[in-house]
Design a protein around this motif. Structure first.
Motif, PDB file in Angstrom:
ATOM      1  N   GLU A   1       0.799  -1.222   0.000  1.00 21.48           N
ATOM      2  CA  GLU A   1       0.000   0.000   0.000  1.00 21.48           C
ATOM      3  C   GLU A   1       0.831   1.269   0.000  1.00 21.48           C
ATOM      4  O   GLU A   1       0.272   2.365  -0.047  1.00 21.48           O
ATOM      5  N   ARG A   2       2.148   1.156   0.048  1.00 15.41           N
ATOM      6  CA  ARG A   2       2.988   2.349   0.139  1.00 15.41           C
ATOM      7  C   ARG A   2       4.249   2.134  -0.695  1.00 15.41           C
ATOM      8  O   ARG A   2       4.967   1.148  -0.535  1.00 15.41           O
ATOM      9  N   VAL A   3       4.523   3.079  -1.595  1.00 14.26           N
ATOM     10  CA  VAL A   3       5.676   3.017  -2.493  1.00 14.26           C
ATOM     11  C   VAL A   3       6.426   4.343  -2.396  1.00 14.26           C
ATOM     12  O   VAL A   3       5.809   5.417  -2.439  1.00 14.26           O
ATOM     13  N   ILE A   4       7.743   4.278  -2.259  1.00 16.66           N
ATOM     14  CA  ILE A   4       8.583   5.483  -2.224  1.00 16.66           C
ATOM     15  C   ILE A   4       9.484   5.476  -3.446  1.00 16.66           C
ATOM     16  O   ILE A   4      10.166   4.491  -3.722  1.00 16.66           O
ATOM     17  N   VAL A   5       9.470   6.572  -4.180  1.00 10.39           N
ATOM     18  CA  VAL A   5      10.366   6.757  -5.327  1.00 10.39           C
ATOM     19  C   VAL A   5      11.293   7.918  -4.975  1.00 10.39           C
ATOM     20  O   VAL A   5      10.872   9.072  -4.951  1.00 10.39           O
ATOM     21  N   PRO A   6      12.561   7.634  -4.669  1.00  7.32           N
ATOM     22  CA  PRO A   6      13.455   8.697  -4.202  1.00  7.32           C
ATOM     23  C   PRO A   6      13.845   9.660  -5.308  1.00  7.32           C
ATOM     24  O   PRO A   6      13.730   9.358  -6.503  1.00  7.32           O
ATOM     25  N   ALA A   7      14.320  10.820  -4.926  1.00 12.68           N
ATOM     26  CA  ALA A   7      14.890  11.753  -5.892  1.00 12.68           C
ATOM     27  C   ALA A   7      16.097  11.103  -6.549  1.00 12.68           C
ATOM     28  O   ALA A   7      16.877  10.403  -5.910  1.00 12.68           O
ATOM     29  N   GLY A   8      16.247  11.322  -7.850  1.00 13.55           N
ATOM     30  CA  GLY A   8      17.359  10.711  -8.576  1.00 13.55           C
ATOM     31  C   GLY A   8      17.190   9.230  -8.777  1.00 13.55           C
ATOM     32  O   GLY A   8      18.177   8.496  -8.941  1.00 13.55           O
ATOM     33  N   ALA A   9      15.946   8.728  -8.783  1.00 14.56           N
ATOM     34  CA  ALA A   9      15.691   7.286  -8.834  1.00 14.56           C
ATOM     35  C   ALA A   9      16.294   6.631 -10.066  1.00 14.56           C
ATOM     36  O   ALA A   9      16.704   5.471 -10.020  1.00 14.56           O
ATOM     37  N   GLY A  10      16.363   7.349 -11.183  1.00 13.86           N
ATOM     38  CA  GLY A  10      16.851   6.751 -12.420  1.00 13.86           C
ATOM     39  C   GLY A  10      18.285   6.281 -12.349  1.00 13.86           C
ATOM     40  O   GLY A  10      18.697   5.398 -13.107  1.00 13.86           O
ATOM     41  N   VAL A  11      19.087   6.855 -11.448  1.00 11.24           N
ATOM     42  CA  VAL A  11      20.489   6.454 -11.289  1.00 11.24           C
ATOM     43  C   VAL A  11      20.726   6.036  -9.837  1.00 11.24           C
ATOM     44  O   VAL A  11      21.766   6.313  -9.249  1.00 11.24           O
ATOM     45  N   GLY A  12      19.763   5.325  -9.262  1.00 16.75           N
ATOM     46  CA  GLY A  12      19.774   5.028  -7.840  1.00 16.75           C
ATOM     47  C   GLY A  12      20.983   4.246  -7.368  1.00 16.75           C
ATOM     48  O   GLY A  12      21.549   4.541  -6.315  1.00 16.75           O
ATOM     49  N   SER A  13      21.412   3.222  -8.129  1.00 17.57           N
ATOM     50  CA  SER A  13      22.548   2.418  -7.672  1.00 17.57           C
ATOM     51  C   SER A  13      23.818   3.244  -7.595  1.00 17.57           C
ATOM     52  O   SER A  13      24.608   3.116  -6.650  1.00 17.57           O
ATOM     53  N   ALA A  14      24.035   4.101  -8.584  1.00 13.43           N
ATOM     54  CA  ALA A  14      25.236   4.947  -8.561  1.00 13.43           C
ATOM     55  C   ALA A  14      25.199   5.905  -7.377  1.00 13.43           C
ATOM     56  O   ALA A  14      26.227   6.162  -6.736  1.00 13.43           O
ATOM     57  N   ILE A  15      24.019   6.447  -7.053  1.00 11.31           N
ATOM     58  CA  ILE A  15      23.904   7.299  -5.870  1.00 11.31           C
ATOM     59  C   ILE A  15      24.198   6.490  -4.612  1.00 11.31           C
ATOM     60  O   ILE A  15      24.829   6.971  -3.663  1.00 11.31           O
ATOM     61  N   GLY A  16      23.774   5.218  -4.604  1.00 11.85           N
ATOM     62  CA  GLY A  16      24.037   4.362  -3.461  1.00 11.85           C
ATOM     63  C   GLY A  16      25.518   4.184  -3.181  1.00 11.85           C
ATOM     64  O   GLY A  16      25.926   4.036  -2.028  1.00 11.85           O
ATOM     65  N   PHE A  17      26.351   4.204  -4.239  1.00 10.78           N
ATOM     66  CA  PHE A  17      27.793   4.079  -4.034  1.00 10.78           C
ATOM     67  C   PHE A  17      28.324   5.197  -3.136  1.00 10.78           C
ATOM     68  O   PHE A  17      29.291   5.012  -2.389  1.00 10.78           O
ATOM     69  N   LEU A  18      27.690   6.378  -3.221  1.00  9.09           N
ATOM     70  CA  LEU A  18      28.136   7.518  -2.429  1.00  9.09           C
ATOM     71  C   LEU A  18      27.851   7.324  -0.937  1.00  9.09           C
ATOM     72  O   LEU A  18      28.420   8.021  -0.105  1.00  9.09           O
ATOM     73  N   HIS A  19      26.963   6.393  -0.608  1.00 10.34           N
ATOM     74  CA  HIS A  19      26.629   6.111   0.796  1.00 10.34           C
ATOM     75  C   HIS A  19      27.495   5.018   1.387  1.00 10.34           C
ATOM     76  O   HIS A  19      27.527   4.844   2.602  1.00 10.34           O
ATOM     77  N   ALA A  20      28.153   4.209   0.549  1.00 10.57           N
ATOM     78  CA  ALA A  20      28.756   2.959   1.017  1.00 10.57           C
ATOM     79  C   ALA A  20      29.994   3.201   1.867  1.00 10.57           C
ATOM     80  O   ALA A  20      30.808   4.069   1.554  1.00 10.57           O
ATOM     81  N   PRO A  21      30.177   2.418   2.920  1.00  6.74           N
ATOM     82  CA  PRO A  21      31.409   2.503   3.719  1.00  6.74           C
ATOM     83  C   PRO A  21      32.536   1.741   3.032  1.00  6.74           C
ATOM     84  O   PRO A  21      32.300   0.860   2.205  1.00  6.74           O
ATOM     85  N   ALA A  22      33.758   2.087   3.369  1.00  2.23           N
ATOM     86  CA  ALA A  22      34.907   1.270   2.985  1.00  2.23           C
ATOM     87  C   ALA A  22      35.022   0.148   4.006  1.00  2.23           C
ATOM     88  O   ALA A  22      35.002   0.392   5.209  1.00  2.23           O
ATOM     89  N   ALA A  23      35.121  -1.089   3.533  1.00  2.00           N
ATOM     90  CA  ALA A  23      35.147  -2.208   4.468  1.00  2.00           C
ATOM     91  C   ALA A  23      35.716  -3.437   3.793  1.00  2.00           C
ATOM     92  O   ALA A  23      35.737  -3.539   2.566  1.00  2.00           O
ATOM     93  N   TYR A  24      36.168  -4.370   4.624  1.00  2.00           N
ATOM     94  CA  TYR A  24      36.573  -5.671   4.114  1.00  2.00           C
ATOM     95  C   TYR A  24      36.344  -6.696   5.219  1.00  2.00           C
ATOM     96  O   TYR A  24      36.635  -6.445   6.395  1.00  2.00           O
TER      97      TYR A  24
END
Length: 727
Positions: A505-528
């Motif tokens: 019943e609820r859907v969210i479409v974020p700003a910049g949705a068309g390139v969402g995965s690339a925007i997600g890279f900007l959130h990712a931590p460095a880790a191993y």
């Protein structure tokens, strides 16, 4: 050169994206966010995002399949030109790609050989002796990456404690080297029994082969997957060897191309586990990149969920080639230690090639804008998993495609404005889409072109909805109680219909949705993350042995995480994979900080029983508990995520102004409806939209069906709410 000479480029700096980025703690990059570039290579489009001055500049270019680095460089050039910047001004470049996955699925990796312990060359075909469909007498498993003729063995034997029972026959290794040379082998996987405890024989074999075959890529299982379970370890080592020459070559060419343009800083790669790693580590362990692109989307969805205090999320990422579905609990994507690629039977566990690495758990199916539709022998419409890709692409691209794709059907149904597609930079032609849909679908079934297009879209939507149902059932979760977060170029076009099918019943479409995965890279931590096997029962706990192992793992994890951390502080989390003695699978338990003491054993038991109860509702008192694997994760400190204020129906809500109307086919109603057209860039927080509507932007369009209304929340995301729920 971009395929077909056509590119899509635009600049977008909506307040919501700016706010989203500013919500993160500056510790993500030290004292300042600086100029950051992210690129995601998909099967059809390459998405590029430039973060600069608190805003984003984005572009989509068609993926240059033959030389993927060309599309990345061209896309980067476009966004840099938009802002008057150069490659030399970029502080960090973050990258994710599906190239490793595609190489495995399409069998375009290196000519690979396996060297195993004598008597064990058929491990990858014997597998775990199970049948994923026990009633199918014609069961077909994926063809092994390494055929039997290229599987070699040498005499050696190490036991489960690491003691050498039979010394390595080095002369036999040299003889195998000659056979490898005769077979023109490009890559070798070395996997000996119990090498996860004592890697001496594997490392010595590598030294001999490197001397005899200096141009051959070599993977040792004790480095890529130092864990028990022979089949999974062998499969992971083989897959790493198979994609290593291709991925190392691509990453090397990409680094050289960026350096030639003036870029002087590190390149970081997104891993399947949702963290960043260095270019050098990615070249050595490319199997950890198998799900790197989709992982960025899951990171984006998790951040959006946390900002809005949403605890139960279904992440839906649909691009040009595939759709990815991920479940997110309390702001964390569900993760796993093993997943499968190249499944021969859709949704069926055991029908693919196992990979044992840290991974964000998701379902990926061949359902994207480029997925090809056809009629099968039973006169049924089938869609995917094959895709038209970027070349020739869907028929509407007019680049030589002769088969109907999902994008063609969306165009005929009015979901896509041909003038606005990809910001107006990629021309598409509705007449070409209508022609192939009629000839390949409609005429064969006695349907008009609109009915044919509806059939194609309804099938692909049902495929995606069913994938979500199966994934949720496997986890014992109720799918209808979740909020869907939709992103990717095609997801907002299909999100409402899939939500209708799933009862969401609820859907969210974020700003910049068309390139969402690339925007997600900007959130990712460095880790191993380092995983190692050391079998131990709690009632015979070796404190000194465990501390020595964890200290060694901590040093290795830190050394591999630091290059991608860029000077940011690292924190470490340690854990153990534990089970009751004799059980077949383990659960993860976090270990106490600092050196383990004898007094901590009771605490570890209690932590295991707590986690066991969460999963199975009860534990087994006083039963023997054993540890199979140990884990250490070195990661940059988590950022503080700000909260988007909750939606409020009062004060300040106004109706968004339409710029026109368009006829759009509504699947729930089974008919064409007049939908208002609204420009996303002109909308502000608090504005409402009554469905049916089409909200257009350069990266995608959001279809609001007759079953939904929408509004813009205070983080500039579109929130679609089912009308019955809203009432």
């Amino acid at each position: 050169m971009i395929s077909g000479g056509r590119v899509a480029g635009w600049s977008t700096t909506p307040a919501g994206i700016r706010a989203m980025l500013q919500l993160r703690d500056d510790r993500m990059t030290g004292s300042s966010l600086g100029v950051r570039l992210a690129a995601d290579i998909g099967g059809t489009f390459t998405d590029v995002v430039l973060e600069h001055g608190g805003g984003l500049h984005t572009t989509k270019v068609l993926t240059t399949t033959a030389a993927p680095e060309q599309g990345v460089v061209s896309g980067a050039q476009l966004v840099l030109e938009q802002t008057g910047l150069s490659f030399g001004t970029v502080d960090v470049f973050l990258h994710g790609t599906t190239l490793a996955t595609n190489a495995i699925i399409e069998r375009r990796g290196a000519t690979t050989a396996l060297i195993a312990t004598e008597g064990f060359r058929d491990v990858i075909e014997i597998a775990d002796e199970s049948r994923f469909d026990q009633y199918d007498v014609f069961i077909q498993k994926p063809d092994p990456i390494v055929p039997r003729a290229r599987r070699f063995t040498v005499p050696e034997r190490i036991d489960v404690t690491g003691d050498i029972r039979l010394a390595l026959d080095e002369d036999a290794v040299r003889q195998v080297a000659e056979q490898l040379k005769a077979n023109a082998v490009e890559a070798v996987a070395i996997c000996f029994l119990h090498s996860y405890v004592n890697p001496a024989h594997e490392l010595r074999t590598r030294d001999i082969l490197q001397s005899a075959l200096p141009d051959v890529s070599i993977t040792v299982s004790s480095e890529v997957c130092p864990e028990a379970r022979e089949y999974e370890r062998t499969s992971t080592a083989i897959l790493n060897a198979y994609v290593q020459p291709r991925m190392a070559g691509y990453l090397g060419r990409l680094a050289a191309a960026f350096a030639e343009k003036g870029y002087e800083n590190p390149i970081h790669l997104m891993t399947s586990g949702g963290s960043l790693t260095s270019l050098e580590t990615a070249q050595k362990f490319p199997v950890r990149l198998v799900e790197s692109g989709p992982a960025g989307g899951a990171i984006l969805a998790a951040g959006i969920a946390t900002e809005r205090d949403e605890s139960q999320i279904l992440s839906f990422d649909m691009g040009g080639t595939t759709a990815k579905i991920c479940l997110i609990e309390n702001g964390e994507p569900l993760k796993a230690r093993t997943f499968e690629v190249d499944r021969s039977a859709r949704f069926m566990k055991g029908s693919g090639l196992p990979v044992r690495i840290p991974v964000i758990e998701m379902v990926e199916i061949g359902a994207g804008g480029g997925s090809i539709a056809r009629i099968d022998e039973l006169k049924r419409i089938q869609v995917g998993p094959d895709s038209a890709g970027s070349s020739p692409g869907p028929a509407c691209y007019d680049l030589g495609g002769t088969e109907p794709a999902v994008t063609d059907a969306d165009l005929v149904l009015g979901k896509i404005d041909p003038v606005r597609f990809a910001g107006g930079k990629i021309p598409i032609y509705q007449d070409r889409a209508a022609t192939v849909l009629s000839s390949e679908i409609g005429d064969k079934l006695g349907l008009d072109v609109e009915q044919a297009a509806y059939g194609v879209v309804e099938i692909v939507d049902e495929n995606m909805a069913n994938a979500a149902r199966v994934h949720a059932v496997e986890r014992g979760l109720a799918i209808s109680q979740r909020t869907m977060i939709a992103f990717g170029g095609a997801a907002p076009l299909h999100a409402c219909r899939i939500a209708e099918k799933l009862g969401i019943e609820r859907v969210i479409v974020p700003a910049g949705a068309g390139v969402g995965s690339a925007i997600g890279f900007l959130h990712a931590p460095a880790a191993y993350e380092i995983i190692r096997s050391l079998y131990m029962r709690l009632d015979a706990f070796d404190v000194d042995g465990v501390n020595a192992l964890l200290d060694d793992m901590s040093r290795e994890a830190r050394s591999l995480a630091e290059p991608a951390a860029g000077g940011r502080p690292l924190v470490q989390t340690r854990g153990a994979y534990m089970r009751y003695a004799g059980q077949g699978h383990e659960i993860f338990v976090t270990l106490p900080n600092g050196p383990i003491a004898e007094t901590d054993v009771a605490t570890i038991r209690e932590a295991f029983e707590t986690e066991y109860r969460k999963m199975f509702a009860r534990h087994i008192p006083d039963a023997a508990i054993e540890v199979m694997n140990w884990s250490t994760i070195a990661t940059t400190e988590p950022s503080h995520v700000g909260r988007v204020l909750p939606d409020s129906a009062d004060n300040g809500r106004s109706e968004a102004q339409a710029v026109g109307t368009r006829e759009v086919f509504d699947a729930q109603l089974g008919q064409t409806v007049d939908a208002q057209v609204i420009e996303r860039a002109q909308m502000a927080a608090g504005q409402t939209i009554n469905g049916p509507a089409v909200i257009v932007e350069d990266g995608t369009s959001t279809i609001v069906s007759s079953s939904f209304d929408a509004h813009v929340d205070r983080g500039d995301a579109l929130v679609l709410v089912a009308k019955e729920s809203a009432a």
